[in-house]
Scaffold this motif. Structure first.
Motif, mmCIF file in Angstrom:
data_model
loop_
_atom_site.group_PDB
_atom_site.id
_atom_site.type_symbol
_atom_site.label_atom_id
_atom_site.label_comp_id
_atom_site.label_asym_id
_atom_site.label_seq_id
_atom_site.Cartn_x
_atom_site.Cartn_y
_atom_site.Cartn_z
ATOM 1 N N UNK A 1 1.044 -1.030 0.054
ATOM 2 C CA UNK A 1 0.068 -0.028 0.032
ATOM 3 C C UNK A 1 0.971 1.224 0.015
ATOM 4 N N UNK A 2 0.261 2.199 -0.812
ATOM 5 C CA UNK A 2 1.237 3.496 -0.961
ATOM 6 C C UNK A 2 0.488 4.319 0.008
ATOM 7 N N UNK A 3 1.680 5.199 0.778
ATOM 8 C CA UNK A 3 1.021 6.048 1.874
ATOM 9 C C UNK A 3 1.487 7.600 1.377
ATOM 10 N N UNK A 4 1.682 7.720 0.265
ATOM 11 C CA UNK A 4 2.000 9.079 -0.322
ATOM 12 C C UNK A 4 0.706 9.865 -0.420
ATOM 13 N N UNK A 5 0.452 11.129 -0.719
ATOM 14 C CA UNK A 5 -0.766 11.918 -0.899
ATOM 15 C C UNK A 5 -1.280 11.491 -2.190
ATOM 16 N N UNK A 6 -2.728 11.605 -2.323
ATOM 17 C CA UNK A 6 -3.505 11.184 -3.461
ATOM 18 C C UNK A 6 -4.233 12.443 -3.770
ATOM 19 N N UNK A 7 -4.139 12.990 -4.977
ATOM 20 C CA UNK A 7 -4.648 14.120 -5.333
ATOM 21 C C UNK A 7 -5.761 13.894 -6.662
ATOM 22 N N UNK A 8 -6.814 14.406 -6.631
ATOM 23 C CA UNK A 8 -7.761 14.170 -7.763
ATOM 24 C C UNK A 8 -8.852 15.147 -7.767
ATOM 25 N N UNK A 9 -9.845 14.801 -8.570
ATOM 26 C CA UNK A 9 -11.174 15.423 -8.818
ATOM 27 C C UNK A 9 -12.228 14.491 -8.779
ATOM 28 N N UNK A 10 -13.096 14.797 -8.047
ATOM 29 C CA UNK A 10 -14.334 14.113 -7.882
ATOM 30 C C UNK A 10 -15.426 14.739 -7.694
ATOM 31 N N UNK A 11 -16.560 14.517 -8.423
ATOM 32 C CA UNK A 11 -17.652 15.344 -8.704
ATOM 33 C C UNK A 11 -17.559 16.697 -8.639
ATOM 34 N N UNK A 12 -16.423 17.101 -9.482
ATOM 35 C CA UNK A 12 -16.051 18.342 -9.748
ATOM 36 C C UNK A 12 -15.366 19.189 -8.505
ATOM 37 N N UNK A 13 -14.987 18.520 -7.459
ATOM 38 C CA UNK A 13 -14.284 18.952 -6.526
ATOM 39 C C UNK A 13 -12.956 18.336 -6.156
ATOM 40 N N UNK A 14 -11.929 19.533 -6.079
ATOM 41 C CA UNK A 14 -10.550 19.054 -5.779
ATOM 42 C C UNK A 14 -10.483 18.361 -4.473
ATOM 43 N N UNK A 15 -9.766 17.287 -4.358
ATOM 44 C CA UNK A 15 -9.741 16.530 -2.998
ATOM 45 C C UNK A 15 -8.145 15.929 -2.928
ATOM 46 N N UNK A 16 -7.773 15.930 -1.712
ATOM 47 C CA UNK A 16 -6.477 15.214 -1.296
ATOM 48 C C UNK A 16 -6.582 14.359 -0.237
ATOM 49 N N UNK A 17 -5.805 13.083 -0.115
ATOM 50 C CA UNK A 17 -6.066 12.291 0.846
ATOM 51 C C UNK A 17 -4.406 12.023 1.221
ATOM 52 N N UNK A 18 -4.284 12.208 2.529
ATOM 53 C CA UNK A 18 -3.048 12.040 2.925
ATOM 54 C C UNK A 18 -2.991 11.162 4.273
ATOM 55 N N UNK A 19 -1.863 10.598 4.633
ATOM 56 C CA UNK A 19 -1.915 9.587 5.612
ATOM 57 C C UNK A 19 -1.284 9.901 6.851
ATOM 58 N N UNK A 20 -1.906 9.942 7.961
ATOM 59 C CA UNK A 20 -1.301 10.348 9.131
ATOM 60 C C UNK A 20 -0.266 9.584 9.772
ATOM 61 N N UNK A 21 0.392 10.030 10.870
ATOM 62 C CA UNK A 21 1.575 9.148 11.303
ATOM 63 C C UNK A 21 1.305 7.580 11.609
ATOM 64 N N UNK A 22 -0.040 7.131 11.877
ATOM 65 C CA UNK A 22 -0.397 6.022 11.987
ATOM 66 C C UNK A 22 -1.150 5.400 11.067
ATOM 67 N N UNK A 23 -0.654 5.819 9.739
ATOM 68 C CA UNK A 23 -1.061 5.504 8.387
ATOM 69 C C UNK A 23 -2.715 5.419 8.185
ATOM 70 N N UNK A 24 -3.472 6.263 8.771
ATOM 71 C CA UNK A 24 -4.754 6.538 8.698
ATOM 72 C C UNK A 24 -5.069 7.340 7.717
#
Length: 64
Positions: A1-24
């Motif tokens: 599993x990759x733990x780097x940030x994921x950036x994208x567009x969904x339903x016309x909105x920009x989003x980012x997913x990051x993983x905290x120190x506990x990999x959540x």
């Protein structure tokens, strides 16, 4: 599993997913200029209004 940030567009909105120190995963939705008038005066815990305006999986847990 990759733990780097994921950036994208969904339903016309920009989003980012990051993983905290506990990999959540922690998701963020960018507020656009047209959203500011509607969301400007929300209290820090006014999640219901944000959830009605911006549909997010799991709902909003922080406003600020």
């Amino acid at each position: 599993m990759l733990y780097g940030p994921t950036i994208g567009i969904y339903n016309g909105r920009h989003y980012q997913i990051r993983f905290n120190a506990f990999k959540h995963p922690c998701g963020y939705v960018r507020i656009e200029d047209e959203d500011i008038d509607i969301l400007r005066n929300l209290a820090e815990h006014d999640w219901d209004t944000v959830n009605e305006y911006i549909a997010m999986h799991g709902g909003c847990t922080f406003v600020g």
